[in-house]
Design a protein around this motif. Sequence first.
Motif, mmCIF file in Angstrom:
data_model
loop_
_atom_site.group_PDB
_atom_site.id
_atom_site.type_symbol
_atom_site.label_atom_id
_atom_site.label_comp_id
_atom_site.label_asym_id
_atom_site.label_seq_id
_atom_site.Cartn_x
_atom_site.Cartn_y
_atom_site.Cartn_z
ATOM 1 N N CYS A 1 -12.243 -21.063 5.810
ATOM 2 C CA CYS A 1 -12.754 -22.594 6.250
ATOM 3 C C CYS A 1 -14.004 -22.751 6.202
ATOM 4 N N MET A 2 -14.831 -21.692 6.874
ATOM 5 C CA MET A 2 -16.399 -21.877 6.752
ATOM 6 C C MET A 2 -16.852 -22.078 5.430
ATOM 7 N N ALA A 3 -16.227 -21.611 4.326
ATOM 8 C CA ALA A 3 -16.737 -21.875 3.136
ATOM 9 C C ALA A 3 -16.989 -23.411 2.754
ATOM 10 N N ASP A 4 -15.997 -24.156 3.496
ATOM 11 C CA ASP A 4 -16.120 -25.753 3.070
ATOM 12 C C ASP A 4 -17.128 -26.368 4.537
ATOM 13 N N ALA A 5 -17.451 -25.802 5.250
ATOM 14 C CA ALA A 5 -18.192 -26.094 6.486
ATOM 15 C C ALA A 5 -19.295 -27.339 6.026
ATOM 16 N N VAL A 6 -19.190 -28.548 6.867
ATOM 17 C CA VAL A 6 -20.209 -29.524 6.326
ATOM 18 C C VAL A 6 -21.184 -29.708 7.519
ATOM 19 N N SER A 7 -20.717 -29.311 8.929
ATOM 20 C CA SER A 7 -21.555 -29.480 10.107
ATOM 21 C C SER A 7 -20.687 -28.596 11.204
ATOM 22 N N GLN A 8 -21.497 -28.355 12.270
ATOM 23 C CA GLN A 8 -21.131 -27.610 13.202
ATOM 24 C C GLN A 8 -21.578 -28.172 14.419
ATOM 25 N N HIS A 9 -20.835 -28.165 15.392
ATOM 26 C CA HIS A 9 -20.914 -28.794 16.868
ATOM 27 C C HIS A 9 -20.343 -28.098 17.997
ATOM 28 N N ALA A 10 -20.996 -28.326 19.068
ATOM 29 C CA ALA A 10 -20.658 -27.595 20.293
ATOM 30 C C ALA A 10 -19.439 -28.031 20.832
ATOM 31 N N PHE A 11 -18.190 -27.184 21.078
ATOM 32 C CA PHE A 11 -17.060 -27.785 21.362
ATOM 33 C C PHE A 11 -16.963 -28.857 22.816
ATOM 34 N N GLU A 12 -18.144 -28.478 23.715
ATOM 35 C CA GLU A 12 -18.067 -29.198 24.943
ATOM 36 C C GLU A 12 -18.668 -30.644 24.435
ATOM 37 N N ASP A 13 -19.527 -30.566 23.549
ATOM 38 C CA ASP A 13 -20.101 -31.781 22.921
ATOM 39 C C ASP A 13 -18.893 -32.744 22.353
ATOM 40 N N PHE A 14 -18.265 -32.081 21.418
ATOM 41 C CA PHE A 14 -17.316 -32.873 20.772
ATOM 42 C C PHE A 14 -16.431 -33.517 22.124
ATOM 43 N N CYS A 15 -15.737 -32.596 22.938
ATOM 44 C CA CYS A 15 -14.574 -33.161 24.035
ATOM 45 C C CYS A 15 -15.122 -34.271 24.713
ATOM 46 N N TRP A 16 -16.534 -34.153 25.318
ATOM 47 C CA TRP A 16 -16.965 -35.076 26.131
ATOM 48 C C TRP A 16 -17.179 -36.194 25.499
ATOM 49 N N ARG A 17 -17.819 -36.156 24.265
ATOM 50 C CA ARG A 17 -18.322 -37.422 23.792
ATOM 51 C C ARG A 17 -16.803 -38.280 22.962
ATOM 52 N N ALA A 18 -16.063 -37.286 22.711
ATOM 53 C CA ALA A 18 -14.549 -38.043 22.254
ATOM 54 C C ALA A 18 -13.997 -38.428 23.566
ATOM 55 N N ALA A 19 -14.187 -37.962 24.581
ATOM 56 C CA ALA A 19 -13.618 -38.556 26.010
ATOM 57 C C ALA A 19 -14.336 -40.217 26.222
ATOM 58 N N ALA A 20 -15.527 -39.829 26.010
ATOM 59 C CA ALA A 20 -16.341 -41.083 26.262
ATOM 60 C C ALA A 20 -15.796 -42.416 25.282
ATOM 61 N N MET A 21 -15.451 -41.928 24.079
ATOM 62 C CA MET A 21 -15.160 -42.990 23.001
ATOM 63 C C MET A 21 -13.693 -43.167 23.350
ATOM 64 N N ALA A 22 -12.886 -42.451 23.712
ATOM 65 C CA ALA A 22 -11.374 -42.635 23.697
ATOM 66 C C ALA A 22 -11.078 -43.614 24.730
ATOM 67 N N ALA A 23 -9.738 -44.543 24.607
ATOM 68 C CA ALA A 23 -9.293 -45.446 25.411
ATOM 69 C C ALA A 23 -8.776 -45.056 26.430
#
Lengths: 318, 181
Positions: A188-210
């Motif tokens: 999978c890492m061979a196809d990696a485009v960008s990496q993000h903190a899991f907490e950043d992902f969850c909290w920002r997705a939560a802020a965007m989600a309905a």
Amino acid sequence: MSAPARKISTAVIGCQGLDVLHMMRLKVASSLLMAEYIQADVQEWNHQKVDLLVASIDDGKGQQVLREAGAKGLPVLAVTRKVLAGLPIPGVAHGASVREIFQQLRELLQQADGSGERFLPRTLFRSLGEAKGKPSLLHLGLVRVMVDAPQRKVTLLRDIPYENFLKAAAEPGWTLSLLSDDRGVEECMADAVSQHAFEDFCWRAAAMAAEPLLPQDLQGLAQLRGWPEVETGLLPTHWLLPMAALMIRPWQPEQLALATGTSLDDIARIMAAAACTDLLDSSGSESAAPRAKSGKVSGFFSRIAKRFGLNISKGLQV
Amino acid sequence: MATKLVFVGEMGAGKTTAIRSISDMEPISTEMPISDEAALEAFEDKSHTTVALDYSSIELGDGELLHVYGVPGQAYLDFMWPIVAEGAIGVIVLVSALNPRALASTLMLLGRFRELAPEACFAVGVTCQDRVPDFSFTDFRNALAKEGHRLPVMWVDAREANQVDFLVKALLSCRYAEAVA
């Protein structure tokens, strides 16, 4: 890489009195339920056991079917030329699209599911529940991502904007494969485009989600264990006050909503993000009981807050 | 009355830059050229450092001012800390992820300033994220919490006004919540 861990649920959808057009659309809509891991079988209803009944109710036979289904406690989706707002049961208009029928089927099946788990939409976060702390590969259409919970990293494997991925995370239809060994992770890492903190992902997705990322218990006490690792400035400003309050002591969500002038929906979204990132403490220890405070701040403080764009006029009226 | 906002941190943490990014006026700084070659190597894009303190202000309207101070976190300059900490509404500890003693330094500063300004609220900003990709933010935050420091901890680029502004907002939210919750 192992096979998808998610089990497929089956549902039997009965139908009664539908014309060819609506029968065809019902079958297509039912097939779309596979995106939710629901394999639906559409059958003509002859009083056999079904999970949901779809029926035309505009004639006398339809009314009879309605009564019989009601007697059995069977959920019904009506297809009708009547005004939907006046219906005592869920319905779609005559000529409804496949998408409209699909959305109603999904909603009714979820409601009919006593456990609340069997037919829930397959969002990324629900899928992650099956990862059991192991790295996993998830995809939805062209979006492909590796979530490595132990390393607390999210790796995008397609060149799409991060914000688009955050929005897609709350959409249904994700599939998950566990990465059972290091080789799978390396591939999978061979196809990696960008990496993000899991907490950043969850909290920002939560802020965007309905809706909250996952259902939350809104009765018990909850507290934040720590401030999440989110790119600074990208959480909603109106989340700061409830988050700050949750850092200080445990709160019952409704009380927190009232005290901070924040909607209960926002509180639930904050709690869900905290739960997904293991930052939610629901133990509600007595040692952190509410403290007696003056309940007032100075006018000077209010002017500082205003200068920095914080609206505290509705906040913490306890 | 609490009328001060204090930034504290070791050399290279970004205090002067952070204060400049949110101030209404150019900060008054006591900056001097760095003479220590080791420090020059460590902070390759930095030629000057604050040897005493930074001062700036933010207008609140009607002539009221929020006084903003930046004070070095080096222990040998600690004689200034009680003076600056007195009347602080909040203290922001800035720490560079490049600092190999980031945790120890932050714990020391939080401990000292909590004693000096018991009424103040605290937050921690970690700078230089882009230069230390391996810095474990969660380990750092959890270590602070383990020592009893439950407070906003966030990455901050001191050059970005919106990020410093957000850190101050989080600090003020905590201050408000602590005052009345």
